[in-house]
Scaffold this active site. Structure first.
Site, PDB file in Angstrom:
ATOM      1  N   THR A  62       0.112   6.925  -0.359  1.00 23.48           N
ATOM      2  CA  THR A  62       0.546   8.285  -0.637  1.00 23.48           C
ATOM      3  C   THR A  62      -0.228   8.815  -1.832  1.00 23.48           C
ATOM      4  OG1 THR A  62       2.750   7.779   0.202  1.00 23.48           O
ATOM      5  CG2 THR A  62       2.556   9.699  -1.231  1.00 23.48           C
ATOM      6  N   PHE A 102       0.783  -1.238   0.000  1.00 24.32           N
ATOM      7  CA  PHE A 102       0.000   0.000   0.000  1.00 24.32           C
ATOM      8  C   PHE A 102       0.814   1.288   0.000  1.00 24.32           C
ATOM      9  CE2 PHE A 102      -3.347  -2.859   1.671  1.00 24.32           C
ATOM     10  CZ  PHE A 102      -4.272  -2.647   0.663  1.00 24.32           C
ATOM     11  N   ASP A 103       2.127   1.222  -0.232  1.00 28.84           N
ATOM     12  CA  ASP A 103       2.899   2.471  -0.289  1.00 28.84           C
ATOM     13  C   ASP A 103       4.122   2.318  -1.200  1.00 28.84           C
ATOM     14  OD1 ASP A 103       3.039   5.147   0.357  1.00 28.84           O
ATOM     15  OD2 ASP A 103       4.135   4.839   2.220  1.00 28.84           O
ATOM     16  N   ILE A 104       3.899   1.738  -2.386  1.00 33.81           N
ATOM     17  CA  ILE A 104       4.975   1.595  -3.361  1.00 33.81           C
ATOM     18  C   ILE A 104       5.201   2.961  -4.014  1.00 33.81           C
ATOM     19  CG2 ILE A 104       5.697   0.487  -5.527  1.00 33.81           C
ATOM     20  CD1 ILE A 104       5.656  -1.418  -3.125  1.00 33.81           C
ATOM     21  N   ASN A 156      10.332   4.694  -1.119  1.00 37.18           N
ATOM     22  CA  ASN A 156      10.331   3.429  -0.393  1.00 37.18           C
ATOM     23  C   ASN A 156      11.063   2.305  -1.128  1.00 37.18           C
ATOM     24  OD1 ASN A 156       8.933   4.614   1.674  1.00 37.18           O
ATOM     25  ND2 ASN A 156       6.937   3.930   0.964  1.00 37.18           N
TER      26      ASN A 156
END
Length: 173
Positions: free
Chosen positions: A138, A97-99, A103
């Protein structure tokens, strides 16, 4: 960790997610500290930092080093392999859920490693969709179905959407 939110649930979620993995394109957790307000994750050394500094021209963390198309391609393939492992290779499916470029950490030979599992959700492999109370991720990388349920169910494909957005940024710089 600079931002301490809530009772440490996000931090413990990250420790639990990363400790379940072992893949060349996923960061290796060497240790952690969780004493009161002191929280730290200890990863393997990532001398090149994040992908972000190599693709955004003019950013404060930008380096003067330009990655060639071959290197960008190898990074994109490595990230895809890491995601495929999270979706199909683990005993439990891990939805990140935050690629995003911030990161993705790079070792000395620019091998990419997916990091920051604070928003990750662990779910059974046989489950195709999951339910969530609130959106995670994001802005700009969040799949439409994550913030508006009328687009469909939330699944591992939400990570694929984020991956696609990140690839567009890698190409566009």
């Amino acid at each position: 960790m600079k931002e301490l939110k809530g009772n440490g649930e996000e931090f413990l979620n990250e420790v639990a997610s990363i400790s379940r993995t072992s893949h060349v394109n996923i960061v290796t957790l060497k240790g952690f500290c969780f004493e009161g307000s002191k929280r730290a994750l200890i990863y393997e050394l990532m001398p090149n930092g994040s992908l972000e500094k190599f693709i955004y021209k003019g950013s404060p963390s930008s380096s003067n080093y330009h990655l060639g198309w071959d290197t960008l391609y190898k990074i994109a393939i490595g990230i895809a392999r890491g995601l495929e492992y999270l979706h199909r290779g683990c005993n439990s499916r891990i939805l990140h859920f935050d690629i995003k470029p911030q990161n993705i950490l790079l070792v000395e030979n620019f091998c990419p490693k997916i990091s920051d599992f604070g928003l990750a959700k662990i779910c059974p492999r046989e489950k195709s969709t999951i339910s969530m109370v609130s959106a995670r991720g994001t802005t700009g990388y969040i799949a439409p179905e994550v913030f508006c349920r009328s687009f469909g169910g939330i699944s591992h494909k939400s990570n694929v959407y984020s991956y696609g957005m990140m690839i567009l940024e890698m190409v566009g710089g």
